[in-house]
Design a protein around this motif. Structure first.
Motif, PDB file in Angstrom:
ATOM      1  N   LYS A  73       0.890  -1.058   0.121  1.00  0.00           N
ATOM      2  CA  LYS A  73       0.052   0.078  -0.021  1.00  0.00           C
ATOM      3  C   LYS A  73       0.705   1.267   0.014  1.00  0.00           C
ATOM      4  O   LYS A  73       0.541   2.350  -0.701  1.00  0.00           O
ATOM      5  N   ALA A  74       2.014   1.161   0.882  1.00  0.00           N
ATOM      6  CA  ALA A  74       2.891   2.399   1.031  1.00  0.00           C
ATOM      7  C   ALA A  74       3.584   2.633  -0.337  1.00  0.00           C
ATOM      8  O   ALA A  74       3.630   4.048  -0.552  1.00  0.00           O
ATOM      9  N   LEU A  75       3.711   1.846  -1.391  1.00  0.00           N
ATOM     10  CA  LEU A  75       4.251   2.080  -2.894  1.00  0.00           C
ATOM     11  C   LEU A  75       3.292   2.369  -3.611  1.00  0.00           C
ATOM     12  O   LEU A  75       3.554   2.653  -4.918  1.00  0.00           O
ATOM     13  N   ARG A  76       2.010   2.408  -3.494  1.00  0.00           N
ATOM     14  CA  ARG A  76       0.814   2.717  -4.502  1.00  0.00           C
ATOM     15  C   ARG A  76       1.015   4.229  -4.803  1.00  0.00           C
ATOM     16  O   ARG A  76       1.706   4.955  -4.245  1.00  0.00           O
ATOM     17  N   MET A  77       0.826   4.418  -6.084  1.00  0.00           N
ATOM     18  CA  MET A  77       0.866   5.895  -6.716  1.00  0.00           C
ATOM     19  C   MET A  77      -0.115   6.726  -6.734  1.00  0.00           C
ATOM     20  O   MET A  77      -1.226   6.256  -6.436  1.00  0.00           O
ATOM     21  N   LEU A  78       0.209   8.000  -6.160  1.00  0.00           N
ATOM     22  CA  LEU A  78      -0.592   8.921  -5.857  1.00  0.00           C
ATOM     23  C   LEU A  78      -0.153  10.197  -6.667  1.00  0.00           C
ATOM     24  O   LEU A  78       0.746  10.748  -6.166  1.00  0.00           O
ATOM     25  N   GLY A  79      -0.942  10.505  -7.621  1.00  0.00           N
ATOM     26  CA  GLY A  79      -0.640  11.605  -8.340  1.00  0.00           C
ATOM     27  C   GLY A  79       0.568  11.467  -9.086  1.00  0.00           C
ATOM     28  O   GLY A  79       1.602  12.396  -9.188  1.00  0.00           O
TER      29      GLY A  79
ATOM     30  N   GLU B  57      -6.669  11.487  -4.748  1.00  0.00           N
ATOM     31  CA  GLU B  57      -6.178  11.979  -6.012  1.00  0.00           C
ATOM     32  C   GLU B  57      -6.856  13.526  -6.086  1.00  0.00           C
ATOM     33  O   GLU B  57      -6.157  14.281  -6.528  1.00  0.00           O
ATOM     34  N   ALA B  58      -8.176  13.688  -5.623  1.00  0.00           N
ATOM     35  CA  ALA B  58      -8.774  14.877  -5.816  1.00  0.00           C
ATOM     36  C   ALA B  58      -8.249  15.828  -5.076  1.00  0.00           C
ATOM     37  O   ALA B  58      -8.099  17.072  -5.315  1.00  0.00           O
ATOM     38  N   VAL B  59      -7.996  15.480  -3.673  1.00  0.00           N
ATOM     39  CA  VAL B  59      -7.163  16.428  -2.834  1.00  0.00           C
ATOM     40  C   VAL B  59      -5.999  16.726  -3.307  1.00  0.00           C
ATOM     41  O   VAL B  59      -5.555  18.181  -3.231  1.00  0.00           O
TER      42      VAL B  59
ATOM     43  N   ARG C 193      -2.658  21.242  -5.677  1.00  0.00           N
ATOM     44  CA  ARG C 193      -1.683  21.582  -6.985  1.00  0.00           C
ATOM     45  C   ARG C 193      -2.196  22.960  -7.882  1.00  0.00           C
ATOM     46  O   ARG C 193      -1.474  23.630  -8.155  1.00  0.00           O
ATOM     47  N   ALA C 194      -3.557  22.811  -7.962  1.00  0.00           N
ATOM     48  CA  ALA C 194      -4.105  23.937  -8.413  1.00  0.00           C
ATOM     49  C   ALA C 194      -4.207  25.107  -7.897  1.00  0.00           C
ATOM     50  O   ALA C 194      -4.013  26.240  -8.358  1.00  0.00           O
TER      51      ALA C 194
END
Length: 254
Positions: free
Chosen positions: A35-41, A242-244, A249-250
């Protein structure tokens, strides 16, 4: 003549370190990488969590507890990503349980660390203000500190049954007295080391270091948590994360 020793001779002030246990598999997110290595953004969740701890000027060291056979991979991962240079980083192999991994992270800490934050790698978006608040409460004298949020839903205590079967309600706790606990949890190092040396826990208790300190009879206090410090456990949590992240970033180029 002043008797104040020169700066080079003064003892270093006590340091604050963050321990991130990241040895779990995260089966509720499905098969694949831990889980810790799953991609986020486009970046592993673990890197987000490390950056969240290092963003606090209170934290001078981050200890990442890797899967037992995955320390070289995690070290390589840290080398590949930009991290704040004013913070030190250390990767150590973990154990078979979260409790064992946290203990191994504690054993790796230098002697001058007096305050320890324990943070879930699966809470990658915790704001720096929350990290600062936890560390400050420990420095102010609390043996253990947890960030937490009031519950929005009514909670029922039930008698567990087989999956899909009706479960009898035993009690309805007063919602105003309940909090949903987050991380980082903060500790006076001596209190946390003693808890890991003297308290053996199983099941859900093993996921909450503050609960171990409670069992010693030491006080635990709560500071306000943050809605963005949620735990990414299921696929829907990853969508929300991902939405947060996209909103951050925006808004401010996070």
């Amino acid at each position: 003549m002043s008797s104040t020793p020169p700066p080079a001779d003064r003892p270093r002030p006590p340091r604050t370190a963050a321990v991130i246990p990241a040895a779990g598999r995260g089966v509720r997110l499905g098969p694949g990488a831990p889980k810790a290595l799953r991609m986020l953004g486009g970046t592993p969740m673990l890197i987000h969590a490390i950056r969240a701890m290092a963003a606090s000027r209170a934290v001078s060291l981050v200890v990442v507890v890797a899967p037992p056979d995955g320390a070289p991979e995690v070290k390589h991962l840290l080398d590949e990503h930009a991290l704040p240079e004013r913070t030190d980083y250390l990767v150590v192999p973990g154990g078979e349980t979260r409790q064992e991994s946290v203990r191994l992270g504690l054993e790796a800490l230098p002697e001058d660390v007096a305050v320890v934050l324990v943070h879930d790698a699966a809470r990658p978006l915790v704001p720096v203000d929350t990290v600062d608040a936890v560390a400050a409460a420990v420095r102010d004298g609390a043996p253990a500190v947890v960030p937490a949020l009031p519950l929005a839903d009514t909670v029922k205590e039930v008698e567990p049954a087989a999956p899909g079967e009706p479960e009898p309600v035993l009690a309805t706790p007063v919602r105003a007295r309940l909090r949903a606990v987050q991380t980082p949890q903060g500790f006076d190092r001596e209190a946390l080391e003693r808890a890991h040396a003297e308290v053996a826990v199983d099941g859900e208790g093993a996921t909450d270091d503050a609960g171990m300190v409670e069992r010693l009879g030491r006080p635990v206090v709560v500071v306000p948590g943050h809605e963005e410090a949620f735990k990414v456990t299921r696929p829907l949590d990853l969508v929300l994360a991902e939405a947060v992240l996209a909103r951050r970033r925006a808004n401010d180029g996070f």
